[in-house]
Design a protein around this motif. Structure first.
Motif, PDB file in Angstrom:
ATOM      1  N   ALA A  13       0.806  -1.117  -0.044  1.00 58.95           N
ATOM      2  CA  ALA A  13       0.044  -0.192   0.143  1.00 58.95           C
ATOM      3  C   ALA A  13       0.805   1.330  -0.016  1.00 58.95           C
ATOM      4  O   ALA A  13       0.747   2.278  -0.643  1.00 58.95           O
ATOM      5  N   MET A  14       1.722   1.422   0.918  1.00 63.49           N
ATOM      6  CA  MET A  14       2.636   2.431   0.808  1.00 63.49           C
ATOM      7  C   MET A  14       3.363   2.585  -0.399  1.00 63.49           C
ATOM      8  O   MET A  14       3.819   3.625  -0.786  1.00 63.49           O
ATOM      9  N   GLY A  15       3.977   1.383  -1.042  1.00 62.62           N
ATOM     10  CA  GLY A  15       4.570   1.479  -2.399  1.00 62.62           C
ATOM     11  C   GLY A  15       3.685   1.920  -3.472  1.00 62.62           C
ATOM     12  O   GLY A  15       4.236   2.595  -4.564  1.00 62.62           O
ATOM     13  N   ARG A  16       2.277   2.077  -3.200  1.00 58.22           N
ATOM     14  CA  ARG A  16       1.386   2.557  -4.126  1.00 58.22           C
ATOM     15  C   ARG A  16       0.929   4.155  -3.836  1.00 58.22           C
ATOM     16  O   ARG A  16       0.057   4.695  -4.202  1.00 58.22           O
ATOM     17  N   GLY A  17       1.604   4.684  -2.629  1.00 54.58           N
ATOM     18  CA  GLY A  17       1.509   6.110  -2.339  1.00 54.58           C
ATOM     19  C   GLY A  17       0.258   6.170  -1.132  1.00 54.58           C
ATOM     20  O   GLY A  17      -0.020   7.352  -0.937  1.00 54.58           O
ATOM     21  N   ILE A  18      -0.121   5.059  -0.888  1.00 53.78           N
ATOM     22  CA  ILE A  18      -1.259   5.346   0.391  1.00 53.78           C
ATOM     23  C   ILE A  18      -0.441   5.462   1.717  1.00 53.78           C
ATOM     24  O   ILE A  18       0.563   4.867   1.933  1.00 53.78           O
ATOM     25  N   LYS A  19      -0.987   6.379   2.438  1.00 50.27           N
ATOM     26  CA  LYS A  19      -0.179   6.647   3.735  1.00 50.27           C
ATOM     27  C   LYS A  19      -0.974   5.545   4.761  1.00 50.27           C
ATOM     28  O   LYS A  19      -2.161   5.397   4.886  1.00 50.27           O
ATOM     29  N   VAL A  20       0.019   5.123   5.584  1.00 48.58           N
ATOM     30  CA  VAL A  20      -0.311   4.155   6.460  1.00 48.58           C
ATOM     31  C   VAL A  20       0.140   4.454   7.995  1.00 48.58           C
ATOM     32  O   VAL A  20       1.295   4.871   8.266  1.00 48.58           O
ATOM     33  N   LEU A  21      -0.862   4.267   8.678  1.00 49.31           N
ATOM     34  CA  LEU A  21      -0.824   4.770  10.284  1.00 49.31           C
ATOM     35  C   LEU A  21      -1.238   3.699  11.119  1.00 49.31           C
ATOM     36  O   LEU A  21      -2.420   2.957  10.595  1.00 49.31           O
ATOM     37  N   SER A  22      -0.636   3.034  11.982  1.00 51.03           N
ATOM     38  CA  SER A  22      -1.104   2.088  12.936  1.00 51.03           C
ATOM     39  C   SER A  22      -1.580   2.832  14.322  1.00 51.03           C
ATOM     40  O   SER A  22      -0.760   3.648  14.538  1.00 51.03           O
ATOM     41  N   PHE A  23      -2.414   2.318  15.070  1.00 51.01           N
ATOM     42  CA  PHE A  23      -2.661   2.654  16.361  1.00 51.01           C
ATOM     43  C   PHE A  23      -3.251   1.605  17.266  1.00 51.01           C
ATOM     44  O   PHE A  23      -3.625   0.496  16.821  1.00 51.01           O
TER      45      PHE A  23
END
Length: 240
Positions: A13-23
């Protein structure tokens, strides 16, 4: 969620430009841009000692009812409690025993009863596990020690409201899920807007909750655990 389980998908997902945050439950550092936890070990230890002091004053014997002797998080929190108790401000609070309920309500109850017999001057019990704190509070009530022994710890409002009402518990703590959800959305919106990138040292605004600075692992703790007492426990008991 295990740290590794979603890592491959999140990396794609990040490789496709999607911002990823975990909580809350984190993922590996290379599977997200930042992680927001509800609190951290040091904040948990400090909060539990503060609540104990508020309940019994500056001096007295205290004990801990934990889950198992092998529980990593419990052992870390107990060590943090010991560190806080070593400070001059808490020199009058004496930790006399740590017992284990082995993640069983009835054993936690019996271990609490055993503490009363072994330490007749006991003033407070800290239970840093949601299963043990209501069990310890019930033992205080059943043994007619309300007013002489107080219980605090990490508990759920729905399980603790009755014990606050009985007087066995003055206050306890756990994360505020409303604040954690709100803070995560605040952080995500800023990440999407490019206001921070997730690198160590980035300052992240959490709106009304405040702000945090990402550590070397691009992680941050939202705040100290939230305090529940007679003023708010009934309200939150309807939520969780």
């Amino acid at each position: 969620m295990t740290p590794m389980r979603w890592r491959p998908s999140l990396k794609r997902a990040m490789g496709r430009g999607i911002k990823v945050l975990s909580f809350d439950s984190g993922v590996r550092k290379d599977g997200r841009m930042m992680h927001l936890s509800a609190a951290n070990d040091a904040l948990i230890g400090e909060k539990l000692v503060q609540l104990t002091q508020q309940a019994i004053g500056d001096s007295g014997e205290i004990a801990i009812v934990s889950s198992t002797a092998q529980a990593t998080n419990q052992n870390i929190w107990i060590e943090e409690i010991r560190k806080v108790l070593a400070r001059p401000a808490y020199k009058g609070l004496k930790l006399v025993s740590v017992v284990y309920g082995d993640e069983q309500i009835d054993k936690s109850y019996r271990e609490t009863q055993g503490l009363f017999k072994s330490y007749p001057n006991l003033k407070a019990i800290i239970a840093p596990v949601s299963m043990a704190v209501p069990a310890a509070a019930k033992a205080v009530q059943d043994e007619k020690k309300i007013g002489s022994v107080y219980v605090t710890g990490l508990g759920l409002p729905s399980e603790m409201a009755g014990h606050v009402k009985s007087g066995a518990v003055k206050s306890f703590a756990i994360w505020n899920p409303i604040d954690l959800g709100y803070s995560s959305i605040q952080a995500a919106s800023q990440l999407i807007a490019g206001k921070f990138t997730g690198k160590p040292g980035d300052k992240v605004s959490l709106g009304r909750v405040g702000s945090v600075v990402l550590d070397a692992n691009s992680e941050a703790a939202m705040a100290e655990p939230f305090t529940y007492d007679a003023s708010n426990v009934e309200k939150f008991a309807k939520i969780f």
